[in-house]
Design a protein around this motif. Structure first.
Motif, short mmCIF file in Angstrom:
data_model
loop_
_atom_site.label_atom_id
_atom_site.label_comp_id
_atom_site.label_asym_id
_atom_site.label_seq_id
_atom_site.Cartn_x
_atom_site.Cartn_y
_atom_site.Cartn_z
N VAL A 21 4.58 16.20 -5.87
CA VAL A 21 3.58 15.09 -5.17
C VAL A 21 4.26 13.63 -4.69
CG1 VAL A 21 1.59 13.16 -5.60
CG2 VAL A 21 1.89 15.51 -6.54
N ALA A 22 5.31 13.48 -5.36
CA ALA A 22 6.04 11.85 -4.94
C ALA A 22 6.58 12.32 -3.66
CB ALA A 22 6.87 12.25 -6.10
N ARG A 23 7.31 13.43 -3.25
CA ARG A 23 7.44 13.93 -1.96
C ARG A 23 6.79 14.49 -0.90
NH1 ARG A 23 12.14 19.11 -3.31
NH2 ARG A 23 12.56 18.67 -1.41
N GLU A 24 5.45 14.45 -1.35
CA GLU A 24 4.89 14.47 -0.84
C GLU A 24 4.44 13.29 0.34
OE1 GLU A 24 1.88 16.13 2.45
OE2 GLU A 24 3.71 17.45 1.67
N ALA A 25 4.42 12.29 -0.49
CA ALA A 25 3.72 10.44 -0.50
C ALA A 25 4.94 10.43 0.18
CB ALA A 25 3.77 10.18 -2.02
N ASP A 26 5.66 10.99 -0.19
CA ASP A 26 7.27 9.93 0.92
C ASP A 26 7.18 10.58 2.30
OD1 ASP A 26 9.50 9.20 1.59
OD2 ASP A 26 11.11 10.76 0.62
N ARG A 27 6.78 11.77 2.10
CA ARG A 27 6.77 12.15 3.78
C ARG A 27 5.67 11.96 4.59
NH1 ARG A 27 3.71 15.84 7.01
NH2 ARG A 27 2.28 16.47 5.53
N CYS A 33 6.21 5.20 -5.54
CA CYS A 33 5.75 5.96 -6.38
C CYS A 33 5.52 5.03 -7.68
CB CYS A 33 5.96 6.91 -6.19
SG CYS A 33 5.77 8.55 -7.33
N TRP A 34 4.62 5.04 -8.21
CA TRP A 34 4.69 4.83 -9.66
C TRP A 34 4.97 5.70 -10.68
CZ3 TRP A 34 5.38 -0.17 -9.43
CH2 TRP A 34 4.57 -1.45 -8.60
N ALA A 35 5.52 5.25 -12.36
CA ALA A 35 5.37 6.47 -13.20
C ALA A 35 5.58 5.52 -14.22
CB ALA A 35 7.51 6.48 -13.48
N ALA A 36 4.83 5.84 -15.26
CA ALA A 36 4.29 4.93 -16.46
C ALA A 36 5.17 5.83 -17.89
CB ALA A 36 2.79 5.54 -16.74
N GLU A 37 4.44 4.72 -18.93
CA GLU A 37 5.25 5.27 -20.25
C GLU A 37 4.83 4.77 -21.32
OE1 GLU A 37 9.53 3.73 -20.12
OE2 GLU A 37 8.92 1.88 -20.87
N ALA A 38 4.37 5.41 -22.71
CA ALA A 38 4.24 5.01 -23.75
C ALA A 38 4.58 5.53 -24.90
CB ALA A 38 2.28 6.37 -23.99
N TYR A 39 4.41 6.95 -25.27
CA TYR A 39 5.36 7.08 -26.23
C TYR A 39 5.50 8.60 -26.08
CZ TYR A 39 0.74 8.20 -28.03
OH TYR A 39 -0.77 7.97 -28.00
N THR A 54 13.78 12.21 -3.03
CA THR A 54 13.14 11.37 -1.89
C THR A 54 13.98 10.72 -0.93
OG1 THR A 54 12.34 9.72 -3.27
CG2 THR A 54 10.71 11.45 -3.36
N GLU A 55 12.94 9.94 -0.04
CA GLU A 55 14.09 9.37 1.05
C GLU A 55 13.64 8.02 1.08
OE1 GLU A 55 14.28 12.19 4.27
OE2 GLU A 55 14.81 13.64 3.64
N ARG A 56 12.49 8.05 1.44
CA ARG A 56 11.92 6.24 2.14
C ARG A 56 11.26 5.52 0.65
NH1 ARG A 56 11.62 10.50 5.80
NH2 ARG A 56 9.54 10.34 4.84
N ILE A 57 10.10 6.34 -0.15
CA ILE A 57 9.57 5.52 -1.08
C ILE A 57 10.14 4.96 -1.80
CG2 ILE A 57 9.27 7.78 -2.94
CD1 ILE A 57 6.11 7.19 -2.67
N ASP A 58 9.18 3.44 -2.35
CA ASP A 58 9.82 3.14 -3.65
C ASP A 58 9.46 3.83 -4.40
OD1 ASP A 58 10.67 1.79 -1.75
OD2 ASP A 58 9.45 -0.11 -2.55
#
Length: 349
Positions: A21-27, A33-39, A54-58
């Protein structure tokens, strides 16, 4: 208005899909692209993995939990991720909640506003590579009477200023976020209620800093489901909404429940919470008004989603982070592409 993708938590058996999903969003040209954390999974490791492929996406933390790391450690992590990604990192912070802060990290959940302000101050100092000293209520650097001395970050960040975001819901937190941050990470954001729930407080904070909302990144994460039956699509998000409005925090301290109240759903929010905390999760989900889901999600055919995107843009949203529904990779990829299609149809691309 730019598009982002929120991958949520990792470690649930879909990590390969999340990377796809992240790589397709980049394309497709998504901005971040955000990632979360909890426990469970930590966001820093995930973002390093995504950035490497990935290449361009933050890549952005949504969020790094303040009780999980010292501010100096967060500055080190931010500088490292920004360097490794070639200047593509966005630092999102949040205090988490009392159950996680005290139950998982052993950090007292008190004075979250003052703690956040100090945390940001120390990070800003560290990232500027000045010798670090701080005398505050929650942190003292270096410790007095010992061998410690003011030292500075040895890593040279790619950028002098890494964008800093704060996850904010309550009015006081929103106001402080407007004052001290570069952007706000939001959930359950409704364009129709934007002024009274979000923008008024942010604007007041910006004014304290002698600024306005120009250049401030307003970033809600918005669930999205594409299809013809809007009512059925809304039902997909009933458990999610009930979890937050009913089960996050405690009966006395649930930021999401209070947000629903400010949006005019006081009676419904109380019922959702009562049912959820009593163990009746299905009943809590059934009690969620469809209007609440529809106003805080993107539901329906692409044309309807495009109309809602226009409403988000008119409400001041600058980065719309999507959380496409779907249990399969194909469904999630289809959602990503529908997001781009809707943005173009709305004339916002």
């Amino acid at each position: 208005m730019r598009l982002g993708i929120n991958l949520g938590y990792w470690g649930a058996g879909m990590d390969a899909d999340n990377l796809a999903v992240a790589r397709e969003a980049d394309r497709l040209g998504y901005a971040v692209c955000w990632a979360a954390e909890a426990y469970g999974s930590d966001a820093a490791t995930v973002l390093s993995w995504v950035a490497a492929q990935t290449e361009r996406i933050d890549v952005g933390s949504a969020i790094f939990q303040i009780p999980a790391r010292t501010p100096s450690m967060t500055a080190m992590t931010a500088a490292t991720l920004d360097s490794l990604s070639g200047g593509r990192f966005r630092l999102g912070l949040g205090v988490s909640g009392p159950q996680v802060s005290e139950g998982w990290y052993g950090v007292k959940f008190d004075k979250p506003l003052a703690r956040t302000r100090e945390y940001v101050e120390i990070i800003r100092k560290a990232m500027s590579r000045e010798r670090l000293s701080h005398d505050g209520e929650h942190w003292t650097l270096p410790l007095p009477g010992g061998p410690g001395k003011p030292i500075k970050l040895t890593v040279h960040p790619v950028r002098e200023h890494i964008p800093l975001y704060i996850a904010a819901i309550g009015p006081k937190n929103l106001e402080q976020t407007g004052e001290i941050a570069d952007g706000a990470l939001l959930v359950f954001f409704s364009p129709e209620h934007a002024e009274e729930t979000t923008l008024g407080a942010l604007r007041a904070g910006r004014a304290k800093a002698g600024k306005d909302l120009d250049g401030f990144d307003l970033v809600p994460t918005v669930p999205m489901a594409v299809g013809d039956d809007v009512s059925a699509l809304a039902d997909l998000f009933r458990p999610y909404t009930a979890l937050y409005v009913g089960g996050m925090g405690s009966a006395k301290q649930n930021f999401y429940n209070k947000l629903a109240q400010r949006m005019g759903y006081g009676k419904e929010a109380a019922e959702i919470q009562e049912r959820y905390l009593a163990g009746d999760k299905d009943g809590a989900a059934a009690a969620v008004p469809r209007e609440l889901i529809d106003s805080t999600a993107l539901l329906g055919p692409v044309e309807r989603i495009a109309e809602r995107m226009q409403a988000y843009a008119e409400a001041g949203v600058t980065t719309l982070s999507l959380a496409p529904a779907g249990f399969t990779l194909d469904e999630r990829i289809a959602g990503l592409r529908a997001g781009v299609d809707a943005l173009e149809r709305a004339g916002l691309a």
